[in-house]
Design an enzyme around this catalytic site. Structure first.
Site, PDB file in Angstrom:
ATOM      1  N   GLU A  28       0.834  -1.198   0.000  1.00 32.80           N
ATOM      2  CA  GLU A  28       0.000   0.000   0.000  1.00 32.80           C
ATOM      3  C   GLU A  28       0.875   1.257   0.000  1.00 32.80           C
ATOM      4  OE1 GLU A  28      -1.521   1.602   3.724  1.00 32.80           O
ATOM      5  OE2 GLU A  28      -1.334  -0.410   4.564  1.00 32.80           O
ATOM      6  N   LYS A  31      -4.711  -3.331  15.567  1.00 31.04           N
ATOM      7  CA  LYS A  31      -4.206  -2.649  16.760  1.00 31.04           C
ATOM      8  C   LYS A  31      -5.108  -2.901  17.966  1.00 31.04           C
ATOM      9  CE  LYS A  31      -1.473   0.844  14.414  1.00 31.04           C
ATOM     10  NZ  LYS A  31      -1.189   2.271  14.194  1.00 31.04           N
TER      11      LYS A  31
END
Length: 321
Positions: A20, A155
């Site tokens: 990305e 996360k």
């Protein structure tokens, strides 16, 4: 727009890994961002894998970027639009610059014929989503785009149980790489189970090959636990992350402004340690992604040779009639 390197690799059936571009423009400051991008691509090339960094420059979608494009994207930084699936057409139509997120990178990689993508971590369901409905587009993309995302899980600031429930509803396999536990970025074990465990690149390649042969349209999450040594070093980053999230909420930061705010604040709170830890984590994921790409390419080559042998034998038999 394909680079010659990527186009040649795809035509030859050689291993290619998508990367990305948001991590370059929004994930770290210049010049660390372009240096990291080059280092990550080098890790892949050293292992015989072609990197395909995906991004948008002046309305042109790039599948693979040369040194000049990487430099341009890195210098643009936050001036480069963060592009999810929703934003792709608007940015291309307006001939703007765009950095692809997990969801748009998956979409474009799949369109280009690339089935493996490496990133740091995926987005997920945010805490309090029962009121805010704040859920990352990464999750819905995983439910409809057949690309394997190699990552360190999600996360710990996210609502991980709800994230995994959402992925289950979308029919997305969440595999643990040498682990039964879903990793939570800098935390190797979240205490939540994965849907399957894969012990090595050949096992991952077999799963991805089976997904393709069964015609399944969803993606796969390959959760790679962060090495224990890095987890210990990054303990302070987790604490800083919690503090930054509290500040973010108190200041009312919303939408796609959240991630840049958090990354900047966490880096400030840790004196730059979070940036170093993030880079090390991504490089670890990339090394695993390279192994998987090589195993998958070898498996597909073997299958193609087997089909060719069967066709050849059938043709010979027909010629003798």
């Amino acid at each position: 727009v394909f680079t010659a390197e990527v186009e040649e690799a795809l035509r030859a059936g050689s291993p290619v890994v998508a990367l990305e571009s948001t991590i370059i423009s929004h994930g770290m400051p210049y010049p660390q961002n372009v240096e990291t991008a080059r280092e990550v691509e080098a890790i892949l090339r050293e292992r015989g894998v072609t990197p395909a960094t995906i991004g948008i420059l002046e309305g042109n979608v790039h599948i693979g970027m040369g040194p000049e494009q990487l430099e341009a994207l890195a210098r643009l930084g936050l001036a480069c639009k963060k592009v999810s699936r929703r934003d792709l057409a608007a940015v291309v139509a307006a001939k703007e610059n765009g950095a692809t997120t997990v969801s748009s990178t998956m979409l474009l990689a799949n369109a280009a014929g690339i089935s493996l993508f490496v990133t740091g971590g995926i987005g997920g369901v945010h805490r309090g989503a029962e009121e805010s409905w704040d859920t990352s587009a990464d999750l819905t993309e995983l439910g409809r785009t057949p690309v394997c995302v190699v990552c360190a899980g999600a996360k710990s600031i996210l609502d991980l149980p709800k994230t995994l429930e959402f992925l289950e509803t979308q029919g997305v396999p969440v595999a643990g790489y040498h682990t039964d536990d879903f990793p939570a970025f800098f935390t190797p074990r979240s205490g939540l189970p994965v849907s399957c465990r894969l012990d090595g690149p050949d096992a991952v390649a077999a799963l991805l090959d089976a997904q393709q042969r069964l015609g399944l349209s969803q993606g796969v999450v390959l959760g790679v636990p962060v090495p224990e040594a890095l987890a210990a070093e990054a303990a302070g980053v987790e604490e800083a992350t919690r503090k930054a999230v509290a500040e973010c909420e108190a200041q009312g930061v919303k939408g796609n402004h959240v991630t840049p705010f958090l990354l900047k604040r966490i880096n400030e709170l840790t004196g730059g340690e979070s940036l170093r830890a993030n880079i090390a984590l991504v490089k670890n994921n990339v090394a695993v992604g390279a192994e998987v790409a090589l195993a998958l390419a070898a498996l597909r080559q073997k299958r193609a040779e087997g089909v060719a042998a069967v066709v050849s034998a059938a043709a010979e038999a027909v010629s003798k009639l």
